[in-house]
Design a protein around this motif. Sequence first.
Motif, PDB file in Angstrom:
ATOM      1  N   CYS A 272       0.844  -1.205   0.000  1.00 44.66           N
ATOM      2  CA  CYS A 272       0.000   0.000   0.000  1.00 44.66           C
ATOM      3  C   CYS A 272       0.872   1.244   0.000  1.00 44.66           C
ATOM      4  O   CYS A 272       1.911   1.298   0.667  1.00 44.66           O
ATOM      5  N   ALA A 273       0.410   2.268  -0.716  1.00 42.50           N
ATOM      6  CA  ALA A 273       1.154   3.527  -0.808  1.00 42.50           C
ATOM      7  C   ALA A 273       1.404   4.141   0.566  1.00 42.50           C
ATOM      8  O   ALA A 273       2.476   4.712   0.814  1.00 42.50           O
ATOM      9  N   GLU A 274       0.433   4.030   1.466  1.00 38.82           N
ATOM     10  CA  GLU A 274       0.552   4.685   2.781  1.00 38.82           C
ATOM     11  C   GLU A 274       1.712   4.142   3.608  1.00 38.82           C
ATOM     12  O   GLU A 274       2.197   4.813   4.520  1.00 38.82           O
ATOM     13  N   HIS A 275       2.155   2.910   3.276  1.00 40.20           N
ATOM     14  CA  HIS A 275       3.177   2.255   4.097  1.00 40.20           C
ATOM     15  C   HIS A 275       4.567   2.296   3.459  1.00 40.20           C
ATOM     16  O   HIS A 275       5.486   1.652   3.968  1.00 40.20           O
ATOM     17  N   ILE A 276       4.729   3.033   2.373  1.00 36.56           N
ATOM     18  CA  ILE A 276       6.035   3.101   1.708  1.00 36.56           C
ATOM     19  C   ILE A 276       6.848   4.231   2.320  1.00 36.56           C
ATOM     20  O   ILE A 276       6.450   5.402   2.254  1.00 36.56           O
ATOM     21  N   THR A 281      13.071   3.371  -2.571  1.00 40.43           N
ATOM     22  CA  THR A 281      12.825   3.236  -4.010  1.00 40.43           C
ATOM     23  C   THR A 281      12.701   1.775  -4.467  1.00 40.43           C
ATOM     24  O   THR A 281      12.343   1.532  -5.621  1.00 40.43           O
ATOM     25  N   GLN A 282      13.001   0.820  -3.585  1.00 43.42           N
ATOM     26  CA  GLN A 282      12.769  -0.581  -3.948  1.00 43.42           C
ATOM     27  C   GLN A 282      11.276  -0.855  -4.156  1.00 43.42           C
ATOM     28  O   GLN A 282      10.901  -1.878  -4.742  1.00 43.42           O
ATOM     29  N   PHE A 283      10.413   0.070  -3.725  1.00 46.59           N
ATOM     30  CA  PHE A 283       8.965  -0.071  -3.904  1.00 46.59           C
ATOM     31  C   PHE A 283       8.477   0.539  -5.226  1.00 46.59           C
ATOM     32  O   PHE A 283       7.300   0.435  -5.533  1.00 46.59           O
ATOM     33  N   LYS A 284       9.352   1.151  -5.997  1.00 44.78           N
ATOM     34  CA  LYS A 284       8.889   1.827  -7.210  1.00 44.78           C
ATOM     35  C   LYS A 284       8.589   0.814  -8.318  1.00 44.78           C
ATOM     36  O   LYS A 284       9.398  -0.061  -8.633  1.00 44.78           O
ATOM     37  N   CYS A 285       7.422   0.964  -8.924  1.00 47.68           N
ATOM     38  CA  CYS A 285       7.044   0.203 -10.110  1.00 47.68           C
ATOM     39  C   CYS A 285       6.066   1.058 -10.904  1.00 47.68           C
ATOM     40  O   CYS A 285       5.534   2.047 -10.401  1.00 47.68           O
ATOM     41  N   CYS A 286       5.836   0.667 -12.150  1.00 48.64           N
ATOM     42  CA  CYS A 286       4.952   1.435 -13.026  1.00 48.64           C
ATOM     43  C   CYS A 286       3.952   0.505 -13.687  1.00 48.64           C
ATOM     44  O   CYS A 286       4.378  -0.473 -14.330  1.00 48.64           O
ATOM     45  N   PRO A 287       2.643   0.798 -13.568  1.00 49.59           N
ATOM     46  CA  PRO A 287       2.011   1.860 -12.795  1.00 49.59           C
ATOM     47  C   PRO A 287       2.356   1.735 -11.303  1.00 49.59           C
ATOM     48  O   PRO A 287       2.828   0.689 -10.868  1.00 49.59           O
ATOM     49  N   PRO A 288       2.060   2.772 -10.523  1.00 53.28           N
ATOM     50  CA  PRO A 288       2.490   2.770  -9.132  1.00 53.28           C
ATOM     51  C   PRO A 288       1.594   1.958  -8.212  1.00 53.28           C
ATOM     52  O   PRO A 288       0.435   1.664  -8.536  1.00 53.28           O
ATOM     53  N   ILE A 289       2.129   1.602  -7.071  1.00 49.37           N
ATOM     54  CA  ILE A 289       1.336   1.024  -5.982  1.00 49.37           C
ATOM     55  C   ILE A 289       0.425   2.125  -5.447  1.00 49.37           C
ATOM     56  O   ILE A 289       0.885   3.235  -5.164  1.00 49.37           O
ATOM     57  N   ARG A 290      -0.861   1.827  -5.316  1.00 50.44           N
ATOM     58  CA  ARG A 290      -1.823   2.843  -4.892  1.00 50.44           C
ATOM     59  C   ARG A 290      -2.274   2.580  -3.449  1.00 50.44           C
ATOM     60  O   ARG A 290      -1.689   1.755  -2.758  1.00 50.44           O
ATOM     61  N   ASP A 291      -3.302   3.298  -2.997  1.00 52.17           N
ATOM     62  CA  ASP A 291      -3.639   3.260  -1.571  1.00 52.17           C
ATOM     63  C   ASP A 291      -4.455   2.024  -1.199  1.00 52.17           C
ATOM     64  O   ASP A 291      -4.862   1.224  -2.042  1.00 52.17           O
TER      65      ASP A 291
END
Length: 459
Positions: A272-276, A281-291
């Motif tokens: 979840c975006a709230e927990h990044i 940046t190891q959490f970055k992907c496209c499209p992005p992780i959302r809420d």
Amino acid sequence: MKVGDAVGAVKSRRVLLDDQVVPAVIVIEDGKIHKIIPHGDFFADVESKVLDVGDSVVMPGVVDSHVHVNEPGRASWEGFWSATRAAAAGGVTTIVDMPLNSIPPTTTLNNFDEKLREATGKCFVDTAFWGGVIPGNQLEIRPMIQAGVAGFKCFLIPSGVEEFPHVTDSDLHAAMRQLRGTGSVLLFHAETELQPTAERNDPTQYSTFLQSRPDVMEVEAIRMVTELCLRYQVRCHIVHLSSAKPLEQIQAARQAGAPLTVETTHHYLSLCAEHIPAGATQFKCCPPIRDSINQAQLWSALKAGHIDMVVSDHSPCTPDLKNLESGDFTQAWGGISSLQFGLPLFWTSASKRGFELADVVRLLSKRTAQLCGLDGVKGSLAPGYDADLVVWDPERAFQITEEHIHHKNKLSPYLGAKLQGAVRATIVRGRLVYREGSFCPEPVGKHLLLPQRKHPTRL
């Protein structure tokens, strides 16, 4: 029985057959499931090498239809040897390699031949291959279909690598005309470009990156895809759906007769975006992780059957490309490695949401096999299918540590995560390729070259 041996039969008190978990013995001949017999009848019926796994669950191996292996050309990111060993350790018996980020990309018949040569002798699991659609290569599409690619992928937005440019509207119409009537499938990275803004927020905050790729990018792209799909009646597939907002228009297009399917990924269902954290940046992907609200909507869509399958989108890179020192999300490579951990990642969350083992097979094996033309061969436990099996313990918990990761590069947003569902053994066409941390001494996977399909397959 040693790792690498041919298995004559697999015996378990928990075999998943026709959506039911039953005691059974799966008898294997020449790499195929020969028959499945009741547990108690075994010794009177079969004399062969038996793998008795007790109470462990036996299911079809996972078919991961979205994997970036990156070899040739970027083997420092990932290669066939390391990727397919990691797959085997995760109960994945078939992968389908994406046409990028290798150099050259799989966009011509010659490039496809080079990819096949590079992969030969390096695969521990079976491997199929997607081709790519880029500007100007429409006359390569049919030769690649004849050569056995599973289908094609295109980008509606820059891909991040210059050798795989995104397509224009005219490119898409040219590709659709080539694909019409073949039964092949076109996969879309479905985001459109936004007009750049002058606003510059803190690049180490994940919210800055998330705001740069809002849901509307997927909504607008998928609107375009649905129109093309309805017009040409060519099978179309949305890869890595991150936003729940386009689901209504996907459903409307399908009800109108569009042969359209859609996948989501383990990271959109697990993170979840709230927990990044800032700079992570190891959490970055496209499209992005959302809420988390969006994530709950994706799970609801899976439950309702509006999302067809779940894949890894294993997209590795070397650690330096993640720019961890600066923590700049805008500059870091976008991609998450999860090929090895898809099954436990999914089960850890799905089991708490009322999903059952039959749902795991449907979403991670059967539907993915159908997408890439492997139905009838992969993704089910039935006589005549390849003897591709995963043996695992859904109740067993474990923690991801670097020493357990078999991907070439170990950087992962899942490091330290505690998951439910440990893989004990993996069997590919009757060969024991992985068991309790040990691998087959040599690769036994084969290339899966798909015959041309004359009629669309609907899931």
